[in-house]
Design a protein around this motif. Sequence first.
Motif, PDB file in Angstrom:
ATOM      1  N   VAL A   1       0.949  -1.016  -0.034  1.00 53.87           N
ATOM      2  CA  VAL A   1       0.078   0.000   0.002  1.00 53.87           C
ATOM      3  C   VAL A   1       0.753   1.308  -0.140  1.00 53.87           C
ATOM      4  N   SER A   2       2.116   1.076   0.548  1.00 58.15           N
ATOM      5  CA  SER A   2       2.956   2.436   0.823  1.00 58.15           C
ATOM      6  C   SER A   2       3.579   2.515  -0.457  1.00 58.15           C
ATOM      7  N   LEU A   3       4.196   1.775  -1.037  1.00 58.06           N
ATOM      8  CA  LEU A   3       4.536   1.826  -2.458  1.00 58.06           C
ATOM      9  C   LEU A   3       3.557   2.472  -3.382  1.00 58.06           C
ATOM     10  N   PHE A   4       2.369   1.814  -3.279  1.00 55.93           N
ATOM     11  CA  PHE A   4       1.209   2.605  -4.379  1.00 55.93           C
ATOM     12  C   PHE A   4       1.029   3.835  -4.109  1.00 55.93           C
ATOM     13  N   TYR A   5       1.053   4.229  -2.736  1.00 56.45           N
ATOM     14  CA  TYR A   5       0.887   5.789  -2.169  1.00 56.45           C
ATOM     15  C   TYR A   5       1.802   6.409  -2.509  1.00 56.45           C
ATOM     16  N   LEU A   6       3.029   6.112  -2.375  1.00 52.83           N
ATOM     17  CA  LEU A   6       4.251   6.976  -2.888  1.00 52.83           C
ATOM     18  C   LEU A   6       4.279   7.027  -4.285  1.00 52.83           C
ATOM     19  N   CYS A   7       4.093   5.954  -5.026  1.00 52.98           N
ATOM     20  CA  CYS A   7       3.961   6.167  -6.711  1.00 52.98           C
ATOM     21  C   CYS A   7       3.070   7.212  -6.965  1.00 52.98           C
ATOM     22  N   ASP A   8       1.962   7.056  -6.296  1.00 51.26           N
ATOM     23  CA  ASP A   8       0.616   7.963  -6.704  1.00 51.26           C
ATOM     24  C   ASP A   8       0.912   9.319  -6.575  1.00 51.26           C
TER      25      ASP A   8
ATOM     26  N   ARG B   1     -10.298  13.280   1.016  1.00 48.16           N
ATOM     27  CA  ARG B   1      -9.931  13.202   2.568  1.00 48.16           C
ATOM     28  C   ARG B   1      -8.556  13.152   3.070  1.00 48.16           C
ATOM     29  N   ASP B   2      -7.770  13.260   2.166  1.00 42.27           N
ATOM     30  CA  ASP B   2      -6.088  13.222   2.309  1.00 42.27           C
ATOM     31  C   ASP B   2      -5.665  14.363   1.420  1.00 42.27           C
ATOM     32  N   ASP B   3      -5.467  15.845   2.353  1.00 43.07           N
ATOM     33  CA  ASP B   3      -4.897  16.832   1.389  1.00 43.07           C
ATOM     34  C   ASP B   3      -3.582  16.715   1.024  1.00 43.07           C
ATOM     35  N   THR B   4      -2.896  15.661   1.230  1.00 38.43           N
ATOM     36  CA  THR B   4      -1.536  15.258   0.873  1.00 38.43           C
ATOM     37  C   THR B   4      -1.380  15.770  -0.617  1.00 38.43           C
ATOM     38  N   TYR B   5      -2.256  14.933  -1.097  1.00 37.06           N
ATOM     39  CA  TYR B   5      -2.393  15.122  -2.653  1.00 37.06           C
ATOM     40  C   TYR B   5      -2.430  16.776  -3.401  1.00 37.06           C
TER      41      TYR B   5
END
Lengths: 208, 208, 208
Positions: free
Chosen positions: C2-9, C62-66
């Motif tokens: 999940v973490s790799l997916f998130y970082l790639c995103d 929900r996640d304002d990091t994006y």
Amino acid sequence: MVSLFYLCDLFGVAVFAITGALMAGRKAMDLFGVLVVAIVTALGGGTLRDVILDRHPVSWIRDDTYILVATLAAVGTVIWVRLTHPIPERFLLIADAFGLAVFTVIGTEAALQQQVPLSTAVIMGVMTGVAGGVMRDIVCNDIPLIFHKEVYATACIVGSLSFIGLSRLDLLPGLATCLSMLIVLLIRLAAIRWHLALPRLHLLDRER
Amino acid sequence: MVSLFYLCDLFGVAVFAITGALMAGRKAMDLFGVLVVAIVTALGGGTLRDVILDRHPVSWIRDDTYILVATLAAVGTVIWVRLTHPIPERFLLIADAFGLAVFTVIGTEAALQQQVPLSTAVIMGVMTGVAGGVMRDIVCNDIPLIFHKEVYATACIVGSLSFIGLSRLDLLPGLATCLSMLIVLLIRLAAIRWHLALPRLHLLDRER
Amino acid sequence: MVSLFYLCDLFGVAVFAITGALMAGRKAMDLFGVLVVAIVTALGGGTLRDVILDRHPVSWIRDDTYILVATLAAVGTVIWVRLTHPIPERFLLIADAFGLAVFTVIGTEAALQQQVPLSTAVIMGVMTGVAGGVMRDIVCNDIPLIFHKEVYATACIVGSLSFIGLSRLDLLPGLATCLSMLIVLLIRLAAIRWHLALPRLHLLDRER
């Protein structure tokens, strides 16, 4: 009845995929580009309808028949044209009229199944019929047919209203569907053949 | 409060329908084409917002007041112009500014109701304000106003931030809404009147 | 995983935001216009994928990091270019290739997590990779890269199929993801470098 709906949907997918492939080929895209445009054209309108009506899963998400039909129609178009000769532009307009007829009525039907108000059903019908072709034209950087072609939105609105009216009558199952598809198709074909047009409006002054 | 939200939403629908009708009329579409463009412009932004926020049913799906208001505004525009004379292009810009003001603030408000982060609320506000007009311009094959007009996105972002700030204060109900709409409107009207512009950026070298 | 997916995103969001900022800057928009285009480009593809797959809430809601990453990438691009000099157009193509690679694979992965048919997963991969850039190009009124650039859709389809194949093998976690991203990237970079192209199709006769 579900079965007729499903078959019509696949037929609309096939003809719109053909129009997408032809338009992309006209822009001299490569095979995979043609495939992408064909699929967008074929599935765009129905996807938009399902997303707005919150009908999940969207048709082609669980049932890969849709993508298969669109792919076969696109590849078949490419092979057919390579084996014979380029297709006259008029053929694209006629295939587009078939797709428009099928998707307008199917979109109206899908909306009515959700018990929406009649005006919403008409909008969903027009949107389902028109959106795939508009996406095709925008992606291919053409002026959308809906904008510059004769009685395009008119055919959709009349067809959608006809379906709503006819489905109130006590007809044979499927008859209202077929009749109203025929109405859209005939209006568009007549408009293409004889260049029929409603009066155009000029609402804005070009000062400045 | 819900009632003010609803009334503002309908007002935004009406003015954006007018801008859609004018733009479609400028492109010399027929009556039904004008209607379709008016409805897309009026309902496009809110629909996109609701679909992304998963607020179903989308406003106009169950409540046909929205489509009715958009249709009446479009038909009214057509009749008005036929009875009098073409409308100056500047009028379209001003009506667009009203729609932008209303929808930006309403979009921000709708997002905040879903307890999203502030940055998301600003994006949803800008999107709601801008998307209908962008769809109108793309369907009509015009360069979207957001791209070539003065301080367009700027007005939205400032208005959305103002609403977020003002709604934290203990103001009369509805005051934050009205004030921040006024801010967007004044920024756009001032920009139209005096051709105000932020410095433009040139980030890409045109070699090749 | 999940973490790799998130970082790639997030990486994909950053590079697509850069391409959006560059394209908007090329059109000489002001700072806020640049920001809006950057965010549309960065978040458009993933949003479309999530809405169609009914994966709610959409990532950035929900996640304002994006939005933060996209904003920082856009503002950083503007500052970098002002401090140094305009960026060659080729750089935009290369950044676009990175975004395309990341989002194509991530989109395929997200679709597979929903147990969709393989053909659907490929379509979702292509859509996620391509849609943000297409929106950028349409909003900026450019011909979409997918239409006029070499082996663009082809790179996506090959990459998506590679990921599906590789993820069946018993590789180290994340290896299938990285390898198939590399495949898309190399195909696009090779195509840009040597102007590779598949044969183009001409399917439509230009009579009339």
